[in-house]
Design an enzyme around this catalytic site. Structure first.
Site, mmCIF file in Angstrom:
data_model
loop_
_atom_site.group_PDB
_atom_site.id
_atom_site.type_symbol
_atom_site.label_atom_id
_atom_site.label_comp_id
_atom_site.label_asym_id
_atom_site.label_seq_id
_atom_site.Cartn_x
_atom_site.Cartn_y
_atom_site.Cartn_z
ATOM 1 N N GLU A 192 3.818 35.992 -14.863
ATOM 2 C CA GLU A 192 3.625 36.896 -13.727
ATOM 3 C C GLU A 192 4.478 38.148 -13.916
ATOM 4 O OE1 GLU A 192 1.620 37.188 -10.784
ATOM 5 O OE2 GLU A 192 2.699 39.076 -10.940
ATOM 6 N N ALA B 197 2.036 40.227 -19.575
ATOM 7 C CA ALA B 197 1.389 39.580 -20.718
ATOM 8 C C ALA B 197 0.396 40.517 -21.391
ATOM 9 C CB ALA B 197 0.652 38.336 -20.230
ATOM 10 N N GLY C 222 -12.996 54.708 4.280
ATOM 11 C CA GLY C 222 -13.564 53.392 4.005
ATOM 12 C C GLY C 222 -13.537 52.536 5.253
ATOM 13 N N ILE D 270 -10.504 46.392 4.658
ATOM 14 C CA ILE D 270 -9.129 46.885 4.806
ATOM 15 C C ILE D 270 -9.076 48.023 5.820
ATOM 16 C CG2 ILE D 270 -7.228 48.048 3.592
ATOM 17 C CD1 ILE D 270 -7.993 46.436 1.096
ATOM 18 N N GLU E 167 -16.513 56.582 6.994
ATOM 19 C CA GLU E 167 -17.276 55.599 6.211
ATOM 20 C C GLU E 167 -18.516 56.291 5.618
ATOM 21 O OE1 GLU E 167 -17.298 52.403 5.025
ATOM 22 O OE2 GLU E 167 -19.352 52.805 4.394
ATOM 23 N N ALA F 272 -9.422 35.333 -1.481
ATOM 24 C CA ALA F 272 -8.382 34.428 -1.969
ATOM 25 C C ALA F 272 -8.891 32.991 -2.096
ATOM 26 C CB ALA F 272 -7.191 34.481 -1.018
ATOM 27 N N HIS G 174 -13.704 19.658 24.808
ATOM 28 C CA HIS G 174 -13.759 20.632 25.901
ATOM 29 C C HIS G 174 -12.356 20.892 26.439
ATOM 30 C CE1 HIS G 174 -15.383 22.752 29.342
ATOM 31 N NE2 HIS G 174 -14.598 22.016 30.120
HETATM 32 P P1 FAD Z 1 -4.273 38.587 -7.398
HETATM 33 O O1 FAD Z 1 -3.870 38.011 -6.104
HETATM 34 O O2 FAD Z 1 -4.550 40.033 -7.476
HETATM 35 O O3 FAD Z 1 -3.111 38.224 -8.417
HETATM 36 C C1 FAD Z 1 -3.114 38.639 -9.739
HETATM 37 C C2 FAD Z 1 -1.701 38.558 -10.273
HETATM 38 O O4 FAD Z 1 -1.722 38.780 -11.674
HETATM 39 C C3 FAD Z 1 -0.758 39.619 -9.690
HETATM 40 O O5 FAD Z 1 0.377 38.993 -9.139
HETATM 41 C C4 FAD Z 1 -0.402 40.498 -10.881
HETATM 42 O O6 FAD Z 1 0.936 40.975 -10.828
HETATM 43 C C5 FAD Z 1 -0.580 39.519 -12.045
HETATM 44 N N1 FAD Z 1 -0.880 40.198 -13.314
HETATM 45 C C6 FAD Z 1 -1.888 41.074 -13.565
HETATM 46 N N2 FAD Z 1 -1.864 41.448 -14.864
HETATM 47 C C7 FAD Z 1 -0.830 40.794 -15.424
HETATM 48 C C8 FAD Z 1 -0.286 40.773 -16.753
HETATM 49 N N3 FAD Z 1 -0.811 41.488 -17.743
HETATM 50 N N4 FAD Z 1 0.791 39.988 -16.980
HETATM 51 C C9 FAD Z 1 1.347 39.250 -15.986
HETATM 52 N N5 FAD Z 1 0.869 39.222 -14.729
HETATM 53 C C10 FAD Z 1 -0.194 39.990 -14.459
HETATM 54 N N6 FAD Z 1 -8.666 37.779 0.862
HETATM 55 C C11 FAD Z 1 -8.921 36.795 1.728
HETATM 56 O O7 FAD Z 1 -9.528 35.783 1.353
HETATM 57 N N7 FAD Z 1 -8.517 36.870 3.037
HETATM 58 C C12 FAD Z 1 -7.849 37.949 3.514
HETATM 59 O O8 FAD Z 1 -7.498 37.990 4.697
HETATM 60 C C13 FAD Z 1 -7.564 39.007 2.617
HETATM 61 N N8 FAD Z 1 -6.891 40.090 3.043
HETATM 62 C C14 FAD Z 1 -6.587 41.081 2.145
HETATM 63 C C15 FAD Z 1 -5.904 42.197 2.612
HETATM 64 C C16 FAD Z 1 -5.592 43.229 1.742
HETATM 65 C C17 FAD Z 1 -4.821 44.440 2.261
HETATM 66 C C18 FAD Z 1 -5.960 43.122 0.365
HETATM 67 C C19 FAD Z 1 -5.591 44.211 -0.604
HETATM 68 C C20 FAD Z 1 -6.649 42.021 -0.103
HETATM 69 C C21 FAD Z 1 -6.980 40.990 0.787
HETATM 70 N N9 FAD Z 1 -7.696 39.867 0.370
HETATM 71 C C22 FAD Z 1 -7.991 38.877 1.265
HETATM 72 C C23 FAD Z 1 -8.154 39.708 -1.025
HETATM 73 C C24 FAD Z 1 -7.201 38.769 -1.797
HETATM 74 O O9 FAD Z 1 -5.906 39.314 -1.768
HETATM 75 C C25 FAD Z 1 -7.682 38.609 -3.234
HETATM 76 O O10 FAD Z 1 -9.017 38.148 -3.231
HETATM 77 C C26 FAD Z 1 -6.829 37.598 -3.976
HETATM 78 O O11 FAD Z 1 -5.475 37.983 -3.989
HETATM 79 C C27 FAD Z 1 -7.320 37.439 -5.418
HETATM 80 O O12 FAD Z 1 -6.522 36.511 -6.076
HETATM 81 P P2 FAD Z 1 -6.368 36.541 -7.670
HETATM 82 O O13 FAD Z 1 -5.564 35.322 -7.998
HETATM 83 O O14 FAD Z 1 -7.665 36.719 -8.317
HETATM 84 O O15 FAD Z 1 -5.532 37.861 -8.014
HETATM 85 P P1 NAD Z 2 -14.686 47.092 1.108
HETATM 86 O O1 NAD Z 2 -15.658 46.981 0.019
HETATM 87 O O2 NAD Z 2 -14.593 46.011 2.106
HETATM 88 O O3 NAD Z 2 -14.938 48.430 1.929
HETATM 89 C C1 NAD Z 2 -14.958 49.688 1.327
HETATM 90 C C2 NAD Z 2 -15.735 50.618 2.221
HETATM 91 O O4 NAD Z 2 -15.516 51.944 1.764
HETATM 92 C C3 NAD Z 2 -17.233 50.375 2.185
HETATM 93 O O5 NAD Z 2 -17.706 50.241 3.502
HETATM 94 C C4 NAD Z 2 -17.789 51.611 1.465
HETATM 95 O O6 NAD Z 2 -19.068 51.964 1.919
HETATM 96 C C5 NAD Z 2 -16.745 52.651 1.818
HETATM 97 N N1 NAD Z 2 -16.631 53.769 0.876
HETATM 98 C C6 NAD Z 2 -16.660 53.732 -0.471
HETATM 99 N N2 NAD Z 2 -16.455 54.968 -0.988
HETATM 100 C C7 NAD Z 2 -16.264 55.801 0.071
HETATM 101 C C8 NAD Z 2 -15.992 57.199 0.198
HETATM 102 N N3 NAD Z 2 -15.837 57.972 -0.863
HETATM 103 N N4 NAD Z 2 -15.859 57.711 1.451
HETATM 104 C C9 NAD Z 2 -15.994 56.924 2.543
HETATM 105 N N5 NAD Z 2 -16.260 55.601 2.469
HETATM 106 C C10 NAD Z 2 -16.373 55.040 1.257
HETATM 107 O O7 NAD Z 2 -13.266 47.352 0.394
HETATM 108 P P2 NAD Z 2 -11.788 47.317 0.962
HETATM 109 O O8 NAD Z 2 -11.786 47.442 2.427
HETATM 110 O O9 NAD Z 2 -11.030 48.292 0.130
HETATM 111 O O10 NAD Z 2 -11.325 45.863 0.562
HETATM 112 C C11 NAD Z 2 -11.346 45.457 -0.807
HETATM 113 C C12 NAD Z 2 -11.635 43.995 -0.918
HETATM 114 O O11 NAD Z 2 -10.503 43.238 -0.517
HETATM 115 C C13 NAD Z 2 -12.765 43.511 -0.016
HETATM 116 O O12 NAD Z 2 -14.027 43.698 -0.588
HETATM 117 C C14 NAD Z 2 -12.442 42.058 0.127
HETATM 118 O O13 NAD Z 2 -12.972 41.381 -0.972
HETATM 119 C C15 NAD Z 2 -10.928 42.033 0.085
HETATM 120 N N6 NAD Z 2 -10.363 41.943 1.449
HETATM 121 C C16 NAD Z 2 -10.685 40.857 2.198
HETATM 122 C C17 NAD Z 2 -10.180 40.734 3.483
HETATM 123 C C18 NAD Z 2 -10.541 39.523 4.282
HETATM 124 O O14 NAD Z 2 -11.038 38.564 3.702
HETATM 125 N N7 NAD Z 2 -10.310 39.512 5.583
HETATM 126 C C19 NAD Z 2 -9.362 41.719 4.004
HETATM 127 C C20 NAD Z 2 -9.054 42.813 3.213
HETATM 128 C C21 NAD Z 2 -9.560 42.915 1.931
#
Ligand code: FAD
Ligand code: NAD
Length: 463
Positions: free
Chosen positions: A35, A119, A183, A187, A206, A318, A442
């Site tokens: 990591e 890595a 967007g 997020i 959007e 996730a 309920h």
């Molecule tokens: P990641 O969680 O991105 O982890 C990858 C890891 O690999 C990182 O720690 C990185 O440092 C490490 N890494 C990368 N390259 C290297 C390298 N070369 N060497 C060593 N380490 C490396 N998903 C949900 O299901 N529910 C939610 O509510 C939700 N909310 C979100 C809110 C936000 C603001 C964001 C940005 C995302 C959210 N997501 C949510 C999406 C979720 O975070 C991702 O789908 C999830 O983290 C993906 O898991 P992963 O294991 O594929 O990768």
């Molecule tokens: P998203 O794909 O959910 O939304 C991006 C939005 O930006 C879309 O509606 C798209 O039409 C719009 N867009 C793209 N280009 C644009 C532009 N130039 N101007 C205006 N609008 C534009 O992506 P996100 O909100 O960045 O989240 C990324 C990913 O993270 C999600 O797809 C999801 O997989 C994950 N995520 C999940 C959760 C959750 O599970 N509750 C929460 C946060 C993030």
């Protein structure tokens, strides 16, 4: 150079990587995880967990403000609520710290070796890790790529200055006065709503005609209404073009150029896989668009190299990454496993929350199903009324010929907790009669699920 030889090497300790490593350890596999940042990945450190903590804080503060304004129907009043945002952020950081240490402890308990560093692949069996103590070589029989994803940057509106990513937004120490969000997806809406409740003047830009274009319009409507109540300006069919002197310049649906003043501009236009990091380009794995192509066992095009999580494609969630990680560990241990999930539930933690599991009515019809739909409103659910949350509904989509449930959806306060029941019903191949024949306690919001199934069968009781 120091050398480690192991059976399984996992690159990345996000939900995909750390779950894979823990399960591998449980199965007696000699596993190493690398990591570059903090254990827990995007989800735990700059994603799911900190965003939900911020949402919680914003909801509490907003409720207090409504009480102070005499808008609490149950008669609660408070005097001048205030928020120490720095303290709120420290509280959120404390949760992240606790969970990240928890991941380390779980990995250690499963006897997984953790290597801190970045890595880089040398070949399909060998990885070089740049650690604080110098280069470390890891040779493994099997490698799992779990490098995750990162925010997409707009070419004309690069990150820096007032232009921030979701990670930056979650690290702010002050609530911005004027926040423009580019967007209107997951997020943009989750964080946009939170900052609006914390007191920011929020505008959401959007590009498509609908907020949350990945969800169907009926589910999104209550969220759009709530944003309007919160005073959030929503501009759909609008394109962000450039930043100019503390403002975002957009091109509106009507083709007009408009200037949106901003202290911060949050760019949330999607995430891209980290599929070129770690020397992955050199491995020349097959791609599916920008993602690493995998089969139903998460195998890549190179023997002995697997990929899981965001780096492998949509939905970037996730719980998908975790399920893939667990499956791959079992495959490496010699068990017969393949991806056979019927649904990956998706939740948007907006106000109200949205949950979608399985097929929407539109998707079911386009796949040729003749369907029955049962929808039950929370305005007829006792528990929702006692919680002052009658907005929204539960909807069930089922095959008309067999009553097999194809999709379950809901919008409403707290509906995220229905996701377990929804996913279980679809995974187990439930029919409408199974839900109708199950006693739902309920008073709970889950009774709306029961009633939606009864409605589809033609005999809802409370409507
Ligand atoms: P990641 O969680 O991105 O982890 C990858 C890891 O690999 C990182 O720690 C990185 O440092 C490490 N890494 C990368 N390259 C290297 C390298 N070369 N060497 C060593 N380490 C490396 N998903 C949900 O299901 N529910 C939610 O509510 C939700 N909310 C979100 C809110 C936000 C603001 C964001 C940005 C995302 C959210 N997501 C949510 C999406 C979720 O975070 C991702 O789908 C999830 O983290 C993906 O898991 P992963 O294991 O594929 O990768
Ligand atoms: P998203 O794909 O959910 O939304 C991006 C939005 O930006 C879309 O509606 C798209 O039409 C719009 N867009 C793209 N280009 C644009 C532009 N130039 N101007 C205006 N609008 C534009 O992506 P996100 O909100 O960045 O989240 C990324 C990913 O993270 C999600 O797809 C999801 O997989 C994950 N995520 C999940 C959760 C959750 O599970 N509750 C929460 C946060 C993030």
């Amino acid at each position: 150079m120091k050398e480690i030889i192991c059976k399984l090497l996992i690159i990345g300790s996000g939900p995909g990587g750390y779950v894979c490593a823990i399960r591998a350890g449980q199965l007696g596999i000699d596993a190493v995880i690398v990591e570059a940042a903090r254990p827990g990945g995007t989800c735990l450190t700059v994603g799911c967990i900190p965003s939900k903590a911020l949402i919680h804080v914003s909801e509490q503060f907003f409720d207090a403000k409504r009480m102070a304004a005499g808008k609490n129907a149950a008669g609660i009043t408070v005097q001048q609520p205030a928020i120490d945002f720095g303290k709120a952020v420290s509280w959120k950081d404390g949760i992240v710290g606790k969970l990240s240490s928890g991941v380390t402890t779980l990995l250690q308990k499963s006897t997984v070796k953790i290597v801190h560093g970045t890595a880089t692949f040398r070949d399909g069996k060998t990885v070089e890790v740049d650690t604080e103590l110098g280069l470390q070589l890891v040779r493994a029989e099997t490698i799992v790529i779990a490098t995750g994803s990162e925010p997409v940057e707009l070419a004309d509106i690069p990150f820096g200055g007032i232009v921030i990513s979701s990670s930056d937004a979650l690290a702010l120490r002050e609530v911005p006065q004027k926040l423009v969000v580019i967007g209107g997806g997951y997020i943009g809406l989750e964080l946009g709503t939170a900052f609006a409740k914390l007191g920011s003047e929020v505008s959401i830009v959007e590009a498509t005609a609908q907020l949350l274009p990945q969800y169907d319009a009926d589910l999104v409507r209550p969220v759009a209404r709530r944003l309007a109540d919160l005073g959030v300006r929503v501009m759909t069919s609008t394109k962000a073009t450039r930043v100019s002197e503390g403002a975002l310049i957009v091109s509106t649906a009507e083709g007009r150029e408009e200037q949106l003043d901003a202290d911060r501009i949050l760019v949330a236009v999607g995430r891209k896989p980290r599929a070129s990091a770690a020397g992955l380009d050199e491995l020349d794995l097959d791609r599916s668009g920008p993602f690493i192509r995998i089969d139903d066992r998460c195998r890549t095009s190179m023997r002995g190299v697997y990929a899981i999580g965001d780096v492998t494609g949509e939905p970037m969630l996730a719980h998908r990454a975790m399920a893939q990680g667990e499956m791959v560990a079992e495959i490496v241990a010699g068990r017969k496993r393949a991806w056979d999930k019927r649904c990956i539930p998706a939740i948007c933690f907006t106000d109200p929350e949205i949950i979608s599991a399985g097929l929407t009515p539109g998707e079911a019809r386009s796949q040729g199903y003749d369907i029955e739909i049962g929808q039950f409103p929370f305005s007829a659910n006792g528990r929702a009324l006692t919680m002052q949350s009658e907005e929204g509904f539960v909807r069930v989509v089922a095959r008309r010929d067999t009553n097999l449930i194809l999709g379950l959806h809901a919008v409403g306060q707290g509906v995220s907790e229905l996701s377990a029941a929804f996913a279980l019903a679809i995974e187990m191949g439930a029919r409408l009669e199974d839900i109708a024949g199950t006693i739902h306690a309920h008073p709970t919001r889950s009774e709306a699920f029961h009633e939606a199934a009864l409605k589809a069968l033609g005999h809802a009781l409370h409507i």
